[in-house]
Design a protein around this motif. Structure first.
Motif, PDB file in Angstrom:
ATOM      1  N   LYS A   1      -6.411 -18.304  62.232  1.00 46.62           N
ATOM      2  CA  LYS A   1      -5.844 -19.039  63.355  1.00 46.62           C
ATOM      3  C   LYS A   1      -5.221 -18.079  64.357  1.00 46.62           C
ATOM      4  O   LYS A   1      -4.480 -17.161  63.994  1.00 46.62           O
ATOM      5  CB  LYS A   1      -4.793 -20.037  62.870  1.00 46.62           C
ATOM      6  CG  LYS A   1      -4.259 -20.953  63.957  1.00 46.62           C
ATOM      7  CD  LYS A   1      -3.274 -21.952  63.375  1.00 46.62           C
ATOM      8  CE  LYS A   1      -2.745 -22.896  64.444  1.00 46.62           C
ATOM      9  NZ  LYS A   1      -1.780 -23.877  63.885  1.00 46.62           N
ATOM     10  N   VAL A   2      -5.529 -18.270  65.624  1.00 44.09           N
ATOM     11  CA  VAL A   2      -4.958 -17.458  66.695  1.00 44.09           C
ATOM     12  C   VAL A   2      -3.551 -17.974  66.984  1.00 44.09           C
ATOM     13  O   VAL A   2      -3.343 -19.173  67.169  1.00 44.09           O
ATOM     14  CB  VAL A   2      -5.826 -17.525  67.962  1.00 44.09           C
ATOM     15  CG1 VAL A   2      -5.201 -16.684  69.070  1.00 44.09           C
ATOM     16  CG2 VAL A   2      -7.243 -17.044  67.651  1.00 44.09           C
TER      17      VAL A   2
ATOM     18  N   TYR B   1      -2.659  -5.354  65.697  1.00 47.69           N
ATOM     19  CA  TYR B   1      -2.907  -6.525  66.529  1.00 47.69           C
ATOM     20  C   TYR B   1      -3.270  -6.109  67.951  1.00 47.69           C
ATOM     21  O   TYR B   1      -2.850  -5.060  68.438  1.00 47.69           O
ATOM     22  CB  TYR B   1      -1.669  -7.437  66.583  1.00 47.69           C
ATOM     23  CG  TYR B   1      -1.381  -8.160  65.288  1.00 47.69           C
ATOM     24  CD1 TYR B   1      -2.092  -9.302  64.930  1.00 47.69           C
ATOM     25  CD2 TYR B   1      -0.401  -7.690  64.419  1.00 47.69           C
ATOM     26  CE1 TYR B   1      -1.834  -9.964  63.739  1.00 47.69           C
ATOM     27  CE2 TYR B   1      -0.130  -8.346  63.228  1.00 47.69           C
ATOM     28  CZ  TYR B   1      -0.857  -9.486  62.891  1.00 47.69           C
ATOM     29  OH  TYR B   1      -0.603 -10.136  61.716  1.00 47.69           O
TER      30      TYR B   1
ATOM     31  N   LEU C   1      -0.056 -13.842  72.719  1.00 56.10           N
ATOM     32  CA  LEU C   1      -1.214 -14.359  71.973  1.00 56.10           C
ATOM     33  C   LEU C   1      -1.975 -13.162  71.414  1.00 56.10           C
ATOM     34  O   LEU C   1      -2.325 -12.233  72.154  1.00 56.10           O
ATOM     35  CB  LEU C   1      -2.108 -15.175  72.907  1.00 56.10           C
ATOM     36  CG  LEU C   1      -3.192 -16.024  72.220  1.00 56.10           C
ATOM     37  CD1 LEU C   1      -2.536 -17.119  71.382  1.00 56.10           C
ATOM     38  CD2 LEU C   1      -4.126 -16.633  73.265  1.00 56.10           C
ATOM     39  N   ARG C   2      -2.226 -13.170  70.120  1.00 58.13           N
ATOM     40  CA  ARG C   2      -2.774 -11.970  69.499  1.00 58.13           C
ATOM     41  C   ARG C   2      -3.801 -12.320  68.423  1.00 58.13           C
ATOM     42  O   ARG C   2      -3.811 -13.432  67.883  1.00 58.13           O
ATOM     43  CB  ARG C   2      -1.660 -11.149  68.863  1.00 58.13           C
ATOM     44  CG  ARG C   2      -0.996 -11.848  67.679  1.00 58.13           C
ATOM     45  CD  ARG C   2       0.148 -11.043  67.101  1.00 58.13           C
ATOM     46  NE  ARG C   2       0.632 -11.632  65.852  1.00 58.13           N
ATOM     47  CZ  ARG C   2       1.589 -11.122  65.086  1.00 58.13           C
ATOM     48  NH1 ARG C   2       2.175 -10.008  65.458  1.00 58.13           N
ATOM     49  NH2 ARG C   2       1.956 -11.729  63.966  1.00 58.13           N
ATOM     50  N   VAL C   3      -4.663 -11.339  68.140  1.00 50.94           N
ATOM     51  CA  VAL C   3      -5.617 -11.428  67.038  1.00 50.94           C
ATOM     52  C   VAL C   3      -5.586 -10.088  66.312  1.00 50.94           C
ATOM     53  O   VAL C   3      -5.274  -9.053  66.903  1.00 50.94           O
ATOM     54  CB  VAL C   3      -7.049 -11.729  67.527  1.00 50.94           C
ATOM     55  CG1 VAL C   3      -7.132 -13.100  68.174  1.00 50.94           C
ATOM     56  CG2 VAL C   3      -7.528 -10.639  68.496  1.00 50.94           C
TER      57      VAL C   3
ATOM     58  N   ASP D   1      -3.915 -20.535  71.990  1.00 51.14           N
ATOM     59  CA  ASP D   1      -3.106 -20.677  70.784  1.00 51.14           C
ATOM     60  C   ASP D   1      -3.637 -21.838  69.945  1.00 51.14           C
ATOM     61  O   ASP D   1      -3.829 -22.943  70.447  1.00 51.14           O
ATOM     62  CB  ASP D   1      -1.647 -20.929  71.186  1.00 51.14           C
ATOM     63  CG  ASP D   1      -0.700 -20.711  70.012  1.00 51.14           C
ATOM     64  OD1 ASP D   1      -1.185 -20.494  68.894  1.00 51.14           O
ATOM     65  OD2 ASP D   1       0.519 -20.760  70.226  1.00 51.14           O
TER      66      ASP D   1
ATOM     67  N   LEU E   1      -9.290 -17.007  74.598  1.00 49.23           N
ATOM     68  CA  LEU E   1      -8.821 -17.772  73.443  1.00 49.23           C
ATOM     69  C   LEU E   1      -7.514 -18.474  73.798  1.00 49.23           C
ATOM     70  O   LEU E   1      -6.811 -18.060  74.732  1.00 49.23           O
ATOM     71  CB  LEU E   1      -8.590 -16.859  72.225  1.00 49.23           C
ATOM     72  CG  LEU E   1      -9.810 -16.247  71.546  1.00 49.23           C
ATOM     73  CD1 LEU E   1      -9.375 -15.233  70.490  1.00 49.23           C
ATOM     74  CD2 LEU E   1     -10.707 -17.314  70.913  1.00 49.23           C
TER      75      LEU E   1
END
Length: 376
Positions: free
Chosen positions: A33-34, A344, A308-310, A353, A351
Motif C-alpha cells: 500500500k502506498v 524510500y 507520499l512514498r514507495v 495515497d 500514484l
C-alpha cells in the motif's frame, strides 16, 4: 449421430482437462500500500568508516634513556598533567641542584655589592654637600663620586650575573623535564611500550617507532568515513548524520558533520574519496564505544516528514512501478520521483495515497502484461 456427439463432447472435455492440468500456475503477487511517511535524500560512505577518540596522543620522550619508573599500566585512567613515566636522570637532577646553588650565590653576591653601592652613593652625596660649604676638598668629593659610580656599575653587573644564574637554573630544569612524561590531557592508557630498566628511544624523523605510551579519551568519540568525491560537494558542516555500527546493529547514533577534508584521497585511482568527520551527539544511553570500531555514515541532505512514498527497491528503471488492474494483469505505471534514498523514494505524481503496487517484483513471471494471482 448421437454416438458421434458424445465422442466429440468427451474429446473437448479431455482437451480442456489436459490444458488446465498442463497450464503453469500463475505467479502470486504481494501488494504494498502506498502511504505517507518520512523521506530523506542521503549520501553514504563508500567504505567502512572508523570510530575515533576525540583526543589521542602516541606519547614519546624527546630523548632516549633507561626507563627508571613506570607510574601507569594499560587501562589506567589518568588526569591531565599526571606523571606517566620517567627516565634515569641523576646527572640532570645534580645539574639542577648545582644551578640552584649558583643562583643562591649570585643572589648573595648581588645583595652584598648593591648594599656597598648604596653606601658609596650616600657618601658621595654627603661630600658633595660639604664641598658646597667648602668643608672638604674638591679632590676628595670627586673620588667619592667616582667610587659611587663604580659601585653602581658593580651592582648592575651583579644583577646581570643573578639573571644569568636564574636562566641557567631554568635551562637545567628544562633539561631535567625531558626525562619526565606527563599526560597532556585526561584519558585512558591504551598501551605501554617498555619496562623498567629497558631503553626508551624517541622516533627519529621519518622512522615510525612504537610510542612509549598511547593515551586516548574513552568518553568522547567522532566518526571518520570516506565519501565519494561526486557526493562530497553536496555535504556541508552541521548537516545531520545517521551513524550505524556493526557492534550495535539494532541502533542508530545521531551525529552532525564537524569537518570535511580540503583534498581528495586518491589511493584507489578509480574510487577517489573525501574524508568526512561527524561528532556523535550527547546521549544518556550511549554504550561504551571503543576507538577503532567500524561505522557507517549516512548524511541527510534533505528530508520531508510527511511525503507520499514507495520503497525504492520497487521502482523499475528509476521511473516505473508495477500495478495490477481489474483483470489481474500486471501493468507499468510511470511515476515522478522527488527525494530518494536506499529505503524510500518520494512520489510526486503517478500514484495516490492508498494505491497498491506490486511488492515482489523480483519473482519469476511477474512482469508487465503478465496475468497474476493477487495474494490475500
Amino acid at each position: 449421430m448421437k454416438k458421434r456427439l458424445i465422442v466429440a463432447v468427451v474429446i473437448v472435455v479431455l482437451v480442456g482437462l489436459i490444458y488446465l492440468l498442463s497450464r503453469p500456475d500463475l505467479p502470486v503477487v504481494k501488494l504494498v500500500k502506498v502511504s505517507s511517511g518520512v523521506v530523506e535524500q542521503t549520501v553514504s560512505n563508500t567504505r567502512a568508516g572508523t570510530v575515533n577518540a576525540c583526543l589521542r596522543s602516541k606519547l614519546s620522550l624527546p630523548i632516549g634513556g633507561q626507563i627508571a619508573e613506570l607510574y601507569v599500566r594499560e587501562g589506567d585512567q589518568v588526569e591531565e598533567g599526571q606523571l606517566l613515566m620517567s627516565l634515569w636522570n641523576n646527572d640532570r637532577r645534580a645539574q639542577v641542584e648545582q644551578a640552584k646553588a649558583q643562583l643562591q650565590s649570585a643572589n648573595k653576591e648581588h645583595q652584598s655589592i648593591c648594599i656597598a653601592s648604596s653606601s658609596d652613593a650616600r657618601e658621595a652625596n654627603r661630600l658633595s654637600r660639604l664641598l658646597k660649604q667648602k668643608l672638604v676638598s674638591a679632590e676628595r668629593a670627586d673620588m667619592a663620586v667616582a667610587k659611587s659610580q663604580s659601585s653602581e656599575a658593580a651592582c648592575a653587573a651583579a644583577d646581570a650575573r643573578k639573571t644569568q644564574a636564574l636562566a641557567s637554573l631554568k635551562l637545567a630544569e628544562a633539561i631535567l623535564a625531558q626525562t619526565y612524561l606527563n599526560a597532556p590531557f585526561a584519558g585512558r592508557v591504551a598501551e605501554v611500550t617498555g619496562e623498567v630498566g629497558e631503553f626508551s628511544t624517541p622516533s627519529p624523523p621519518g622512522v615510525p617507532t612504537p610510542p612509549a605510551i598511547d593515551l586516548l579519551t574513552d568518553n568522547c568519540h567522532y566518526i571518520s568515513a570516506p565519501i565519494d568525491e561526486v557526493d562530497a560537494s553536496d555535504i556541508a558542516v552541521g548537516m545531520p548524520v545517521r551513524v550505524t555500527m556493526d557492534s550495535f546493529r539494532e541502533r542508530n547514533f545521531p551525529a552532525t558533520i564537524r569537518r570535511i577534508s580540503t583534498y581528495v584521497l586518491d589511493f584507489e585511482k578509480q574510487a577517489r574519496t573525501v574524508e568526512v568527520e561527524a561528532d556523535l551527539l550527547p546521549d544518556a544511553d550511549m554504550p561504551r564505544l571503543l576507538a577503532g570500531y567500524s561505522a557507517d555514515m549516512e548524511v541527510i541532505l534533505q528530508a520531508k516528514s510527511s511525503a507520499l512514498r514507495v520503497p525504492t527497491e520497487l521502482i523499475v528503471d528509476e521511473k516505473f512501478v508495477l500495478v495490477v488492474d481489474a483483470d489481474n494483469l500486471v501493468q507499468q505505471r510511470e511515476i515522478e520521483i522527488g527525494l530518494a534514498n536506499w529505503h524510500y523514494s518520494e512520489v510526486l505524481s503517478g500514484l495516490e495515497d492508498g494505491d497498491f503496487i506490486v511488492g515482489n517484483i523480483g519473482v519469476k513471471g511477474i512482469s508487465a502484461g503478465a496475468e497474476v494471482v493477487v495474494a490475500q
